[in-house]
Every structure is written in C-alpha cells, then in structure tokens.
Scaffold this motif. Structure first.
Motif, PDB file in Angstrom:
ATOM      1  N   GLY A 135       0.814  -1.216   0.000  1.00 25.64           N
ATOM      2  CA  GLY A 135       0.000   0.000   0.000  1.00 25.64           C
ATOM      3  C   GLY A 135       0.846   1.262   0.000  1.00 25.64           C
ATOM      4  N   TYR A 136       1.977   1.228   0.698  1.00 28.22           N
ATOM      5  CA  TYR A 136       2.860   2.403   0.725  1.00 28.22           C
ATOM      6  C   TYR A 136       3.422   2.681  -0.671  1.00 28.22           C
ATOM      7  CZ  TYR A 136       2.906   2.142   5.855  1.00 28.22           C
ATOM      8  OH  TYR A 136       2.538   2.123   7.183  1.00 28.22           O
ATOM      9  N   LEU A 137       3.681   1.607  -1.427  1.00 25.30           N
ATOM     10  CA  LEU A 137       4.231   1.794  -2.784  1.00 25.30           C
ATOM     11  C   LEU A 137       3.164   2.377  -3.712  1.00 25.30           C
ATOM     12  CD1 LEU A 137       6.337  -1.493  -3.195  1.00 25.30           C
ATOM     13  CD2 LEU A 137       6.829   0.569  -1.853  1.00 25.30           C
ATOM     14  N   PHE A 138       1.916   1.887  -3.555  1.00 20.85           N
ATOM     15  CA  PHE A 138       0.813   2.467  -4.337  1.00 20.85           C
ATOM     16  C   PHE A 138       0.638   3.948  -3.998  1.00 20.85           C
ATOM     17  CE2 PHE A 138      -1.344  -1.978  -4.260  1.00 20.85           C
ATOM     18  CZ  PHE A 138      -0.664  -2.371  -5.393  1.00 20.85           C
ATOM     19  N   ALA A 139       0.833   4.269  -2.723  1.00 23.15           N
ATOM     20  CA  ALA A 139       0.671   5.667  -2.287  1.00 23.15           C
ATOM     21  C   ALA A 139       1.765   6.549  -2.902  1.00 23.15           C
ATOM     22  CB  ALA A 139       0.704   5.747  -0.759  1.00 23.15           C
ATOM     23  N   ILE A 140       2.985   6.036  -2.989  1.00 19.36           N
ATOM     24  CA  ILE A 140       4.061   6.783  -3.658  1.00 19.36           C
ATOM     25  C   ILE A 140       3.657   7.048  -5.105  1.00 19.36           C
ATOM     26  CG2 ILE A 140       6.454   6.632  -4.524  1.00 19.36           C
ATOM     27  CD1 ILE A 140       7.110   5.029  -1.921  1.00 19.36           C
ATOM     28  N   ASP A 141       3.160   5.993  -5.778  1.00 19.64           N
ATOM     29  CA  ASP A 141       2.725   6.151  -7.186  1.00 19.64           C
ATOM     30  C   ASP A 141       1.652   7.233  -7.301  1.00 19.64           C
ATOM     31  OD1 ASP A 141       4.438   4.135  -7.934  1.00 19.64           O
ATOM     32  OD2 ASP A 141       2.885   2.594  -8.057  1.00 19.64           O
ATOM     33  N   ALA A 142       0.719   7.237  -6.371  1.00 13.53           N
ATOM     34  CA  ALA A 142      -0.383   8.213  -6.420  1.00 13.53           C
ATOM     35  C   ALA A 142       0.164   9.633  -6.288  1.00 13.53           C
ATOM     36  CB  ALA A 142      -1.387   7.928  -5.310  1.00 13.53           C
ATOM     37  N   LEU A 143       1.108   9.839  -5.383  1.00 14.03           N
ATOM     38  CA  LEU A 143       1.646  11.199  -5.192  1.00 14.03           C
ATOM     39  C   LEU A 143       2.501  11.629  -6.373  1.00 14.03           C
ATOM     40  CD1 LEU A 143       2.406  11.126  -1.371  1.00 14.03           C
ATOM     41  CD2 LEU A 143       0.697  12.536  -2.541  1.00 14.03           C
ATOM     42  N   VAL A 144       3.259  10.696  -6.944  1.00 12.22           N
ATOM     43  CA  VAL A 144       4.054  11.033  -8.135  1.00 12.22           C
ATOM     44  C   VAL A 144       3.107  11.430  -9.277  1.00 12.22           C
ATOM     45  CG1 VAL A 144       5.591  10.090  -9.932  1.00 12.22           C
ATOM     46  CG2 VAL A 144       6.062   9.633  -7.505  1.00 12.22           C
ATOM     47  N   ALA A 145       2.001  10.689  -9.412  1.00 21.92           N
ATOM     48  CA  ALA A 145       1.031  10.989 -10.484  1.00 21.92           C
ATOM     49  C   ALA A 145       0.372  12.349 -10.269  1.00 21.92           C
ATOM     50  CB  ALA A 145      -0.030   9.898 -10.525  1.00 21.92           C
ATOM     51  N   CYS A 146       0.200  12.734  -9.000  1.00 16.57           N
ATOM     52  CA  CYS A 146      -0.462  14.015  -8.690  1.00 16.57           C
ATOM     53  C   CYS A 146       0.485  15.202  -8.793  1.00 16.57           C
ATOM     54  CB  CYS A 146      -0.981  14.013  -7.243  1.00 16.57           C
ATOM     55  SG  CYS A 146      -2.388  12.963  -7.015  1.00 16.57           S
ATOM     56  N   HIS A 147       1.785  14.929  -8.688  1.00 14.93           N
ATOM     57  CA  HIS A 147       2.764  16.023  -8.588  1.00 14.93           C
ATOM     58  C   HIS A 147       2.988  16.620  -9.966  1.00 14.93           C
ATOM     59  CE1 HIS A 147       7.071  17.511  -7.831  1.00 14.93           C
ATOM     60  NE2 HIS A 147       6.254  18.299  -7.175  1.00 14.93           N
ATOM     61  N   PRO A 148       2.707  17.910 -10.147  1.00 13.78           N
ATOM     62  CA  PRO A 148       2.913  18.495 -11.472  1.00 13.78           C
ATOM     63  C   PRO A 148       4.388  18.513 -11.840  1.00 13.78           C
ATOM     64  CG  PRO A 148       2.260  20.198  -9.888  1.00 13.78           C
ATOM     65  CD  PRO A 148       2.249  18.877  -9.157  1.00 13.78           C
ATOM     66  N   GLY A 149       4.714  17.937 -12.963  1.00 16.77           N
ATOM     67  CA  GLY A 149       6.084  17.962 -13.446  1.00 16.77           C
ATOM     68  C   GLY A 149       6.379  19.269 -14.115  1.00 16.77           C
ATOM     69  N   PRO A 150       7.629  19.496 -14.576  1.00 14.04           N
ATOM     70  CA  PRO A 150       8.007  20.753 -15.206  1.00 14.04           C
ATOM     71  C   PRO A 150       7.169  21.059 -16.443  1.00 14.04           C
ATOM     72  CG  PRO A 150       9.919  19.299 -14.939  1.00 14.04           C
ATOM     73  CD  PRO A 150       8.711  18.553 -14.491  1.00 14.04           C
ATOM     74  N   GLN A 151       6.737  19.965 -17.157  1.00 10.74           N
ATOM     75  CA  GLN A 151       5.972  20.159 -18.387  1.00 10.74           C
ATOM     76  C   GLN A 151       4.592  20.745 -18.096  1.00 10.74           C
ATOM     77  OE1 GLN A 151       6.658  17.293 -17.009  1.00 10.74           O
ATOM     78  NE2 GLN A 151       4.881  15.961 -16.958  1.00 10.74           N
ATOM     79  N   ALA A 152       4.124  20.558 -16.840  1.00 10.62           N
ATOM     80  CA  ALA A 152       2.791  21.071 -16.476  1.00 10.62           C
ATOM     81  C   ALA A 152       2.867  22.469 -15.903  1.00 10.62           C
ATOM     82  CB  ALA A 152       2.153  20.131 -15.449  1.00 10.62           C
ATOM     83  N   ALA A 153       4.086  22.944 -15.658  1.00 12.78           N
ATOM     84  CA  ALA A 153       4.211  24.254 -14.998  1.00 12.78           C
ATOM     85  C   ALA A 153       3.891  25.388 -15.951  1.00 12.78           C
ATOM     86  CB  ALA A 153       5.625  24.413 -14.466  1.00 12.78           C
TER      87      ALA A 153
END
Ligand code: CA2
Length: 153
Positions: A135-153
C-alpha cells in the motif's frame, strides 16, 4: 533532474514501530525497516525522494507534518489508531496544504466498527487499505502521479 523528484514524507504513527514482531496475521511479518527499504527502492524507480518518520506521540507527528510545509511535495500517513480519534492530526494535514495519501496495512473497513471511522480521510486525497506493505508503494505512485512535473508548470 533533482528538482523533478517528488519529495514525499512517509509518516507512521503509534505502535507501527512493532511491525513484523506481533500480530502477523493482521499486519504481516514485514518490519517497519523493511517497509522503508521497499519504499526507498520503489521511489528510485518512479522518480520520488522519500524520507520517514515514526512516532508514538500525537504531538510529534503534528510537528513533523508542520515541518513538511515548504520542504515536501506530499505526505503518506499511516496514523495507526490516531486515524480513528485525532481531529488534531486531521487539522495539521489541512494546515500544510500538501497532498496526503492515507495508508493502512489492514483493511480497516473489514474490521471492528470503530476502525471504519477515519478523521484522516477527510484531509486525504485518497485512502489505501488492505494491501499490506504494498500500500505504501501504491501511495508513492499516487503522489508522483499528482505532482505536477516541469511540463505542467
Ligand atoms: O492497518 C493499519 O495499518 C492500522 O493503521 C494499524 C493500527 C490500527 O490501530 C489501525 O486501525 C489500522 C495499529 C498499528 C499496530 O501495529 C502493530 C504492529 C505489530 C504488532 C502490534 C501492533
């Protein structure tokens, strides 16, 4: 490259320091140190940078959440039994305005009724429960997916 990493603080609450030593039928036989190793390995693969904090003290967890503001991109919180009691922890998460994923090793909804209530969920972007340490690994994936990357800035 370094500023692309999603910085995640993984917080564990009361009694989770005992993980892997008792009640393996509910919480598995993985220790908290094992969980942290799994998270570190996974973080490297998905572009996250993880740090960890565990405390049995509610106020210490609140202080750690406050300190995350401006230094972290997201939080993963397994608040242990404080999940079901702590308005103070919920308020702390709201106050820092960081995305937070709630994690539980066990499926709290299939257990005693008092575990079905979560104050933490009110401040979470989502809850993962019942997947054990994974579950902790899925949670990391979820936060990475939510985190705007430079391309979204
Ligand atoms: O399933 C979870 O992750 C929980 O957050 C664990 C909490 C419990 O109060 C929540 O309802 C669900 C309890 C953590 C206790 O962890 C222990 C681990 C090994 C031995 C004894 C306790």
């Amino acid at each position: 490259m370094a500023d692309k990493l999603t910085k995640i603080l993984i917080l564990n609450g009361p009694n989770l320091n005992l993980l892997g030593t008792r009640q393996p039928e509910i919480y598995g036989s993985t220790t908290l140190a094992d969980v942290e190793d799994m998270c570190r390995t996974h973080a490297v693969k998905v572009g996250a940078q993880v740090s960890f904090y565990q405390s049995n003290i509610e106020g210490a967890l609140i202080d750690a959440i406050h300190a995350a503001k401006g230094t972290q991109d997201g939080l993963i919180l397994n608040a242990g039994a404080y999940t079901h009691t702590s308005i103070a922890l919920m308020d702390a998460v709201f106050s820092v305005e960081l995305p937070m994923v709630e994690v539980h090793l066990s499926n709290v909804h299939a257990r005693e009724e008092f575990r079905h209530v979560s104050y933490i969920s009110k401040a979470a972007i989502g809850q993962l429960c019942g997947f054990g340490a994974q579950g902790y690994l899925f949670a990391i994936d979820a936060l990475v997916a939510c985190h705007p990357g430079p391309q979204a800035a």
